[in-house]
Design a protein around this motif. Structure first.
Motif, mmCIF file in Angstrom:
data_model
loop_
_atom_site.group_PDB
_atom_site.id
_atom_site.type_symbol
_atom_site.label_atom_id
_atom_site.label_comp_id
_atom_site.label_asym_id
_atom_site.label_seq_id
_atom_site.Cartn_x
_atom_site.Cartn_y
_atom_site.Cartn_z
ATOM 1 N N VAL A 56 0.841 -1.205 0.000
ATOM 2 C CA VAL A 56 0.000 0.000 0.000
ATOM 3 C C VAL A 56 0.873 1.251 0.000
ATOM 4 C CG1 VAL A 56 -1.862 -1.227 1.177
ATOM 5 C CG2 VAL A 56 -0.197 0.074 2.535
ATOM 6 N N SER A 57 0.222 2.388 -0.206
ATOM 7 C CA SER A 57 0.954 3.653 -0.312
ATOM 8 C C SER A 57 1.403 4.185 1.040
ATOM 9 C CB SER A 57 0.077 4.700 -1.003
ATOM 10 O OG SER A 57 -0.407 4.219 -2.233
ATOM 11 N N LYS A 58 0.535 4.051 2.056
ATOM 12 C CA LYS A 58 0.854 4.648 3.355
ATOM 13 C C LYS A 58 0.011 3.992 4.441
ATOM 14 C CE LYS A 58 1.471 9.167 5.570
ATOM 15 N NZ LYS A 58 1.359 10.637 5.376
ATOM 16 N N ILE A 59 0.633 3.783 5.605
ATOM 17 C CA ILE A 59 -0.089 3.345 6.794
ATOM 18 C C ILE A 59 0.211 4.340 7.906
ATOM 19 C CG2 ILE A 59 -0.484 1.525 8.484
ATOM 20 C CD1 ILE A 59 0.536 -0.494 6.446
ATOM 21 N N VAL A 60 -0.839 4.829 8.549
ATOM 22 C CA VAL A 60 -0.690 5.732 9.687
ATOM 23 C C VAL A 60 -1.227 5.007 10.916
ATOM 24 C CG1 VAL A 60 -1.251 7.983 10.659
ATOM 25 C CG2 VAL A 60 -1.041 7.716 8.173
ATOM 26 N N PHE A 61 -0.474 5.045 12.006
ATOM 27 C CA PHE A 61 -0.890 4.390 13.245
ATOM 28 C C PHE A 61 -1.252 5.436 14.294
ATOM 29 C CE2 PHE A 61 1.897 1.274 11.205
ATOM 30 C CZ PHE A 61 1.118 0.120 11.285
ATOM 31 N N HIS A 62 -2.488 5.373 14.781
ATOM 32 C CA HIS A 62 -2.884 6.213 15.907
ATOM 33 C C HIS A 62 -2.363 5.583 17.199
ATOM 34 C CE1 HIS A 62 -6.566 8.428 13.950
ATOM 35 N NE2 HIS A 62 -5.400 8.805 13.457
ATOM 36 N N ASP A 63 -1.855 6.409 18.094
ATOM 37 C CA ASP A 63 -1.354 5.920 19.382
ATOM 38 C C ASP A 63 -2.476 5.684 20.390
ATOM 39 O OD1 ASP A 63 1.293 6.003 18.512
ATOM 40 O OD2 ASP A 63 1.516 8.113 19.081
ATOM 41 N N VAL A 64 -3.617 6.315 20.152
ATOM 42 C CA VAL A 64 -4.780 6.181 21.030
ATOM 43 C C VAL A 64 -5.995 5.930 20.166
ATOM 44 C CG1 VAL A 64 -6.251 7.342 22.739
ATOM 45 C CG2 VAL A 64 -3.771 7.745 22.739
ATOM 46 N N ASN A 65 -6.873 5.025 20.590
ATOM 47 C CA ASN A 65 -8.110 4.786 19.842
ATOM 48 C C ASN A 65 -8.996 6.016 19.917
ATOM 49 O OD1 ASN A 65 -11.224 3.591 20.231
ATOM 50 N ND2 ASN A 65 -10.080 2.778 18.500
ATOM 51 N N GLN A 66 -9.378 6.534 18.738
ATOM 52 C CA GLN A 66 -10.177 7.759 18.684
ATOM 53 C C GLN A 66 -11.517 7.565 17.988
ATOM 54 O OE1 GLN A 66 -7.721 11.291 17.464
ATOM 55 N NE2 GLN A 66 -6.102 9.757 17.299
ATOM 56 N N GLY A 67 -11.613 6.628 17.053
ATOM 57 C CA GLY A 67 -12.868 6.402 16.344
ATOM 58 C C GLY A 67 -12.718 6.570 14.847
ATOM 59 N N LYS A 68 -13.766 6.138 14.121
ATOM 60 C CA LYS A 68 -13.729 6.141 12.662
ATOM 61 C C LYS A 68 -13.581 7.549 12.099
ATOM 62 C CE LYS A 68 -16.323 4.764 8.541
ATOM 63 N NZ LYS A 68 -17.515 4.072 8.002
ATOM 64 N N GLY A 69 -14.295 8.510 12.650
ATOM 65 C CA GLY A 69 -14.203 9.881 12.146
ATOM 66 C C GLY A 69 -12.790 10.426 12.254
ATOM 67 N N ALA A 70 -12.140 10.154 13.383
ATOM 68 C CA ALA A 70 -10.762 10.618 13.578
ATOM 69 C C ALA A 70 -9.816 9.936 12.589
ATOM 70 C CB ALA A 70 -10.322 10.344 15.011
ATOM 71 N N ALA A 71 -10.033 8.644 12.348
ATOM 72 C CA ALA A 71 -9.193 7.933 11.385
ATOM 73 C C ALA A 71 -9.374 8.492 9.982
ATOM 74 C CB ALA A 71 -9.523 6.442 11.414
ATOM 75 N N LEU A 72 -10.607 8.821 9.621
ATOM 76 C CA LEU A 72 -10.856 9.401 8.301
ATOM 77 C C LEU A 72 -10.241 10.790 8.191
ATOM 78 C CD1 LEU A 72 -14.526 8.229 7.716
ATOM 79 C CD2 LEU A 72 -12.482 7.472 6.485
ATOM 80 N N ARG A 73 -10.313 11.571 9.247
ATOM 81 C CA ARG A 73 -9.687 12.890 9.231
ATOM 82 C C ARG A 73 -8.190 12.763 8.927
ATOM 83 N NH1 ARG A 73 -11.885 14.720 13.680
ATOM 84 N NH2 ARG A 73 -10.281 13.949 15.080
ATOM 85 N N THR A 74 -7.545 11.815 9.580
ATOM 86 C CA THR A 74 -6.124 11.570 9.321
ATOM 87 C C THR A 74 -5.906 11.116 7.883
ATOM 88 O OG1 THR A 74 -5.710 10.979 11.630
ATOM 89 C CG2 THR A 74 -4.135 10.169 9.991
ATOM 90 N N GLY A 75 -6.750 10.208 7.416
ATOM 91 C CA GLY A 75 -6.600 9.694 6.060
ATOM 92 C C GLY A 75 -6.814 10.744 4.996
ATOM 93 N N PHE A 76 -7.820 11.593 5.179
ATOM 94 C CA PHE A 76 -8.074 12.657 4.206
ATOM 95 C C PHE A 76 -6.886 13.611 4.113
ATOM 96 C CE2 PHE A 76 -12.920 12.367 5.123
ATOM 97 C CZ PHE A 76 -13.019 11.258 4.287
ATOM 98 N N GLN A 77 -6.255 13.882 5.242
ATOM 99 C CA GLN A 77 -5.102 14.786 5.250
ATOM 100 C C GLN A 77 -3.917 14.194 4.490
ATOM 101 O OE1 GLN A 77 -4.611 15.330 9.472
ATOM 102 N NE2 GLN A 77 -6.225 16.869 9.618
#
Length: 229
Positions: A56-77
């Motif tokens: 894949v092109s990129k994997i980002v790991f959150h250090d704290v579980n935040q939720g789907k919306g937070a993951a999408l915010r990171t992904g969109f950026q």
């Protein structure tokens, strides 16, 4: 046009490899795949690092579980494509349908496309009656405030022109993302299309995560982003 596929992921060790294989086999050639792991604890992170990272092109790991919306915010950026699509990390949605989801945008007719589980004649697994009823109620309530006529506001498959998603700041961290993004694209007066899709819904034993608390948050989000903004 380049497609960015944003995949929020939390505790999907049983499905993540199969999902990525399906995304890689999808009919879109010019694509980047961005996975955002929302602090998985079931071995998903190890699978991503050891097996999936080279694919894949990129994997980002959150250090704290935040939720789907937070993951999408990171992904969109992180997305660099001309078009952005959301792909869940389970097996409920079929990447082979990317072509028909993209078509209204590629034809210059749409800015945003929703893949509806309730429109068209595609196949659907029969699962929870109360989930369907709750979905219909939330979609109806959202439509009443946005004055648009979606049939499936809560669908995973949402496709955006990148210049549209760049205008929107995602505030919701969990499943309130769905009514929030709907309210905000409606306020931008985007050209929104729906396309009928197939759906293989999971049971809770198979890993489904959304619950009744998320339904109440969705109601709150509908009111917040339509009335108080």
């Amino acid at each position: 046009m380049k497609l960015s596929i944003v995949i929020p992921c939390f505790n999907e060790s049983a499905t993540i490899e199969e999902v990525i294989a399906a995304v890689l086999a999808s009919p879109v050639k010019d694509k980047e795949i961005i996975i955002v792991d929302d602090c998985s604890t079931d071995g998903t992170r190890e699978i991503l690092n050891e097996k999936i990272a080279p694919l894949v092109s990129k994997i980002v790991f959150h250090d704290v579980n935040q939720g789907k919306g937070a993951a999408l915010r990171t992904g969109f950026q992180s997305a660099t494509g001309d078009i952005v699509i959301i792909q869940d990390a389970d097996l409920e949605y079929d990447p082979q349908e990317y072509g028909k989801l993209l078509k209204p945008i590629l034809d210059g007719k749409a800015d945003v496309v929703y893949g509806s589980r309730f429109a068209g004649g595609e196949s659907h697994r029969v699962v929870y009656f109360w989930h369907m009823l709750g979905n219909e109620f939330l979609t109806f309530l959202s439509n009443a405030f946005t004055n648009i006529n979606l049939s499936d506001m809560e669908t995973c498959y949402k496709v955006f022109r990148k210049d549209i998603i760049d205008q929107i700041t995602i505030e919701e961290n969990r499943f309130g993302f769905e009514p929030e993004i709907t309210a905000k694209v409606a306020r931008l007066q985007c050209r929104i299309f729906e396309v009928g899709i197939s759906y293989y819904g999971r049971t809770y034993d198979e890993g489904k995560k959304i619950g009744w608390r998320d339904g109440f948050r969705a109601i709150y989000a509908i009111l917040k982003y339509n009335i108080f903004r």
